[in-house]
Design an enzyme around this catalytic site. Structure first.
Site, PDB file in Angstrom:
ATOM      1  N   GLU A  32     -19.067  88.229 -85.026  1.00 19.95           N
ATOM      2  CA  GLU A  32     -19.642  88.448 -83.893  1.00 19.95           C
ATOM      3  C   GLU A  32     -20.614  87.149 -83.602  1.00 19.95           C
ATOM      4  O   GLU A  32     -21.453  86.811 -84.742  1.00 19.95           O
ATOM      5  CB  GLU A  32     -20.349  89.809 -83.540  1.00 19.95           C
ATOM      6  CG  GLU A  32     -20.376  90.248 -82.164  1.00 19.95           C
ATOM      7  CD  GLU A  32     -18.784  90.541 -81.676  1.00 19.95           C
ATOM      8  OE1 GLU A  32     -18.155  89.591 -81.263  1.00 19.95           O
ATOM      9  OE2 GLU A  32     -18.475  91.508 -82.154  1.00 19.95           O
ATOM     10  N   HIS A  33     -20.529  86.503 -82.609  1.00 17.89           N
ATOM     11  CA  HIS A  33     -21.510  85.361 -82.157  1.00 17.89           C
ATOM     12  C   HIS A  33     -21.290  84.400 -83.200  1.00 17.89           C
ATOM     13  O   HIS A  33     -22.305  83.491 -83.457  1.00 17.89           O
ATOM     14  CB  HIS A  33     -22.857  85.813 -81.917  1.00 17.89           C
ATOM     15  CG  HIS A  33     -23.330  86.436 -80.792  1.00 17.89           C
ATOM     16  ND1 HIS A  33     -23.646  85.641 -79.580  1.00 17.89           N
ATOM     17  CD2 HIS A  33     -23.396  87.757 -80.563  1.00 17.89           C
ATOM     18  CE1 HIS A  33     -23.842  86.534 -78.682  1.00 17.89           C
ATOM     19  NE2 HIS A  33     -23.709  87.883 -79.314  1.00 17.89           N
ATOM     20  N   SER A  66      -8.357  92.489 -54.528  1.00 17.17           N
ATOM     21  CA  SER A  66      -8.365  93.246 -55.904  1.00 17.17           C
ATOM     22  C   SER A  66      -8.337  94.661 -55.655  1.00 17.17           C
ATOM     23  O   SER A  66      -8.723  94.997 -54.576  1.00 17.17           O
ATOM     24  CB  SER A  66      -9.512  93.060 -56.678  1.00 17.17           C
ATOM     25  OG  SER A  66      -9.938  93.946 -57.541  1.00 17.17           O
ATOM     26  N   SER A 121     -18.221  95.726 -70.093  1.00 18.58           N
ATOM     27  CA  SER A 121     -18.293  96.688 -71.052  1.00 18.58           C
ATOM     28  C   SER A 121     -18.202  95.744 -72.269  1.00 18.58           C
ATOM     29  O   SER A 121     -18.116  96.415 -73.697  1.00 18.58           O
ATOM     30  CB  SER A 121     -17.428  97.701 -70.939  1.00 18.58           C
ATOM     31  OG  SER A 121     -16.011  97.104 -70.977  1.00 18.58           O
ATOM     32  N   GLY A 122     -18.111  94.546 -72.332  1.00 15.79           N
ATOM     33  CA  GLY A 122     -17.786  93.824 -73.380  1.00 15.79           C
ATOM     34  C   GLY A 122     -16.571  93.828 -74.119  1.00 15.79           C
ATOM     35  O   GLY A 122     -16.204  93.326 -74.974  1.00 15.79           O
ATOM     36  N   LEU A 123     -15.547  94.160 -73.232  1.00 14.67           N
ATOM     37  CA  LEU A 123     -13.986  94.295 -73.598  1.00 14.67           C
ATOM     38  C   LEU A 123     -13.315  93.077 -72.999  1.00 14.67           C
ATOM     39  O   LEU A 123     -12.090  93.100 -72.992  1.00 14.67           O
ATOM     40  CB  LEU A 123     -13.587  95.422 -73.264  1.00 14.67           C
ATOM     41  CG  LEU A 123     -14.161  96.649 -74.010  1.00 14.67           C
ATOM     42  CD1 LEU A 123     -13.500  98.050 -73.662  1.00 14.67           C
ATOM     43  CD2 LEU A 123     -14.112  96.852 -75.525  1.00 14.67           C
ATOM     44  N   GLU A 158     -14.891  79.448 -68.012  1.00 18.46           N
ATOM     45  CA  GLU A 158     -15.820  80.325 -68.289  1.00 18.46           C
ATOM     46  C   GLU A 158     -17.214  79.600 -68.651  1.00 18.46           C
ATOM     47  O   GLU A 158     -18.119  79.714 -67.971  1.00 18.46           O
ATOM     48  CB  GLU A 158     -15.757  80.992 -69.735  1.00 18.46           C
ATOM     49  CG  GLU A 158     -16.645  82.076 -70.051  1.00 18.46           C
ATOM     50  CD  GLU A 158     -16.625  83.316 -69.207  1.00 18.46           C
ATOM     51  OE1 GLU A 158     -15.277  83.946 -68.828  1.00 18.46           O
ATOM     52  OE2 GLU A 158     -17.455  83.824 -68.673  1.00 18.46           O
ATOM     53  N   ASP A 170     -12.299  85.170 -77.175  1.00 16.04           N
ATOM     54  CA  ASP A 170     -12.077  86.217 -76.100  1.00 16.04           C
ATOM     55  C   ASP A 170     -10.687  85.615 -75.405  1.00 16.04           C
ATOM     56  O   ASP A 170      -9.526  86.406 -75.263  1.00 16.04           O
ATOM     57  CB  ASP A 170     -13.095  86.389 -75.035  1.00 16.04           C
ATOM     58  CG  ASP A 170     -14.147  87.013 -75.512  1.00 16.04           C
ATOM     59  OD1 ASP A 170     -14.240  87.459 -76.673  1.00 16.04           O
ATOM     60  OD2 ASP A 170     -15.193  87.053 -74.727  1.00 16.04           O
ATOM     61  N   TYR A 220     -27.348  85.166 -73.710  1.00 16.96           N
ATOM     62  CA  TYR A 220     -26.148  84.618 -74.479  1.00 16.96           C
ATOM     63  C   TYR A 220     -26.331  83.030 -74.657  1.00 16.96           C
ATOM     64  O   TYR A 220     -26.396  82.423 -75.770  1.00 16.96           O
ATOM     65  CB  TYR A 220     -24.739  84.952 -73.794  1.00 16.96           C
ATOM     66  CG  TYR A 220     -23.624  84.425 -74.819  1.00 16.96           C
ATOM     67  CD1 TYR A 220     -22.972  85.495 -75.458  1.00 16.96           C
ATOM     68  CD2 TYR A 220     -23.006  83.116 -74.472  1.00 16.96           C
ATOM     69  CE1 TYR A 220     -21.876  85.010 -75.952  1.00 16.96           C
ATOM     70  CE2 TYR A 220     -21.959  82.751 -75.106  1.00 16.96           C
ATOM     71  CZ  TYR A 220     -21.243  83.686 -76.022  1.00 16.96           C
ATOM     72  OH  TYR A 220     -20.298  83.238 -76.884  1.00 16.96           O
TER      73      TYR A 220
HETATM   74  C1  GLA Z   1     -18.487  86.958 -75.765  1.00 14.96           C
HETATM   75  C2  GLA Z   1     -18.039  85.667 -75.689  1.00 14.96           C
HETATM   76  C3  GLA Z   1     -17.226  85.274 -77.263  1.00 14.96           C
HETATM   77  C4  GLA Z   1     -18.177  85.783 -78.294  1.00 14.96           C
HETATM   78  C5  GLA Z   1     -18.538  87.042 -78.323  1.00 14.96           C
HETATM   79  C6  GLA Z   1     -19.645  87.378 -79.289  1.00 14.96           C
HETATM   80  O1  GLA Z   1     -17.435  87.909 -75.769  1.00 14.96           O
HETATM   81  O2  GLA Z   1     -17.165  85.450 -74.612  1.00 14.96           O
HETATM   82  O3  GLA Z   1     -17.093  83.932 -77.177  1.00 14.96           O
HETATM   83  O4  GLA Z   1     -18.981  84.679 -78.631  1.00 14.96           O
HETATM   84  O5  GLA Z   1     -19.291  87.188 -76.915  1.00 14.96           O
HETATM   85  O6  GLA Z   1     -19.089  87.340 -80.697  1.00 14.96           O
END
Ligand code: GLA
Length: 383
Positions: A32-33, A66, A121-123, A158, A170, A220
């Site tokens: 992650e990150h 949508s 939700s981070g998905l 993005e 992602d 971020y």
């Molecule tokens: C988000 C970003 C990804 C990645 C993650 C953390 O999802 O879009 O590029 O950096 O955070 O791992």
């Protein structure tokens, strides 16, 4: 789903869609990150995602609608768009903007989106909508863009259009994912391996903290900058393109160059997390779930203490999971600051886990989380 959406499309636009496409969301198992530090990541696609039905029009207009959101937009087809407020359609608009830099789009489009990834939700609902749009236009207009080029295009949307300096994980995961497989992706070279994600008698469980990710984007970008600062400082003595070029052992030799405690913590997380992904990929391939779980907990701890992107909601999920005997490992997934955690849970324990976690979480946080067993799905496709 395809038929239901076709009906909706007909109700909305008075004609049948010409084509329908799907792109999933993703979870990241570990790593992650570190994608924006040239590290290794281990994501997989899920079965939740974004569907897109489209038909061409002769009005030279792009119509964005949508099923999920009331806002809609009718935008004349022309080059040089800029982000227009906070609306959801900026993600696909950014994709049109990128495509128009290199290709002619000869017709307008009527577009209807439907997604079942909980937003924020981070998905990766944003990567999902970007990639489904890029994939759809590429397939429908037969553009000369391969899957990797399409991923890179979505990432530029993005970064440059939306303004989040995210890495490539992602977009890559939602485009390249395969059913029941994880991806070991080197974010520096973009070499990748599709590996079996066999959890034996365990399931992958997603826990949505239901915490809205308020300041996530600015925090971020702040982390991305802190990593760039660390890189510059280390480059006084070594020549690195990315932080993840150093192993944890090598980092010991150079870390004296970073005097600022916060920057040192960020760099330490990045370098150790990269080592953990190597170990985790090996553990997964050897069916060593206990070891995999240990690395998940270690990753979470580091994201909490060193990278400081967790929060009491994600910590509560992981804290409970660590005391629950049928969980092998748990951690936050994605950018953090709320969003989702994942856990590896013995099959058959889902209801009991959900019930006990909910009681624990509600007492601590004041509202309930959501818990679902996740299937690992396939990447972007025409349906
Ligand atoms: C988000 C970003 C990804 C990645 C993650 C953390 O999802 O879009 O590029 O950096 O955070 O791992």
């Amino acid at each position: 789903m395809k038929e239901q959406l076709a009906t909706k499309f007909y109700d909305t636009y008075g004609q049948q869609p010409a084509a329908t496409y799907f792109t999933p969301g993703r979870v990241n198992l570990i790593g992650e990150h570190i994608d924006y530090n040239g590290g290794l990541v281990l994501p997989c696609a899920i079965t939740l995602g974004t569907w897109l039905c489209l038909a061409p029009n002769n009005d030279q207009v792009i119509r964005f609608k949508s099923v999920n959101f009331p806002e809609e937009a009718n935008i004349p087809l022309q080059a040089g768009y800029t982000k227009d407020g906070p609306g959801w359609y900026n993600y696909p608009l950014g994709v049109f903007n990128e495509i128009l830099k290199n290709f002619q789009i000869p017709v307008g489009f009527d577009l209807l989106y439907f997604g079942n990834i909980p937003v924020g939700s981070g998905l990766s609902s944003s990567a999902s909508i970007e990639v489904v749009t890029a994939y759809a236009l590429t397939a429908y207009l037969e553009l000369d863009l391969d899957r990797l080029a399409l991923v890179q295009l979505a990432k530029r949307v993005e970064n440059d259009f939306i303004g989040v300096n995210s890495g490539i994980m992602d977009q890559f995961a939602v485009a390249f994912g395969e059913k029941d497989k994880a991806i070991v992706l080197n974010c520096d070279t973009l070499d990748y391996k599709i590996v079996a994600c066999d959890l034996g008698d365990h399931n992958l469980v997603i826990i949505n903290t239901n915490k809205p990710r308020g300041l996530a984007e600015s925090k971020y970008n702040e982390r991305v900058e802190e990593c760039q600062t660390a890189l510059q400082l280390l480059n006084q003595e070594v020549k690195l393109n990315n932080l993840c070029e150093l192993t944890a052992a090598e980092f010991e030799k150079y870390k004296h160059l970073i005097k600022d405690e916060t920057i040192l913590k960020r760099a330490t997380h990045v370098i150790e997390e990269n080592d953990r992904v190597n170990l985790a990929a090996k553990a997964l391939s050897e069916g060593e779930l206990e070891e995999f779980g240990r690395l998940m907990y270690a990753s979470h701890q580091s994201l909490k203490d060193l990278y400081e992107v967790s929060g009491q909601e994600l910590d509560a999920v992981v804290e409970f999971s660590a005391t629950y005997p049928a969980v092998t490992g748990a951690r936050m997934t994605g950018a953090g600051f709320g969003g989702c955690a994942i856990a590896i849970l013995k099959k058959g324990q889902e209801d009991d886990y959900r019930e006990k976690l909910t009681a624990f979480y509600e007492a601590k946080i004041g509202y309930a989380p959501e818990v679902y067993v996740s299937e690992i799905g396939s990447g972007a496709t025409t349906i």
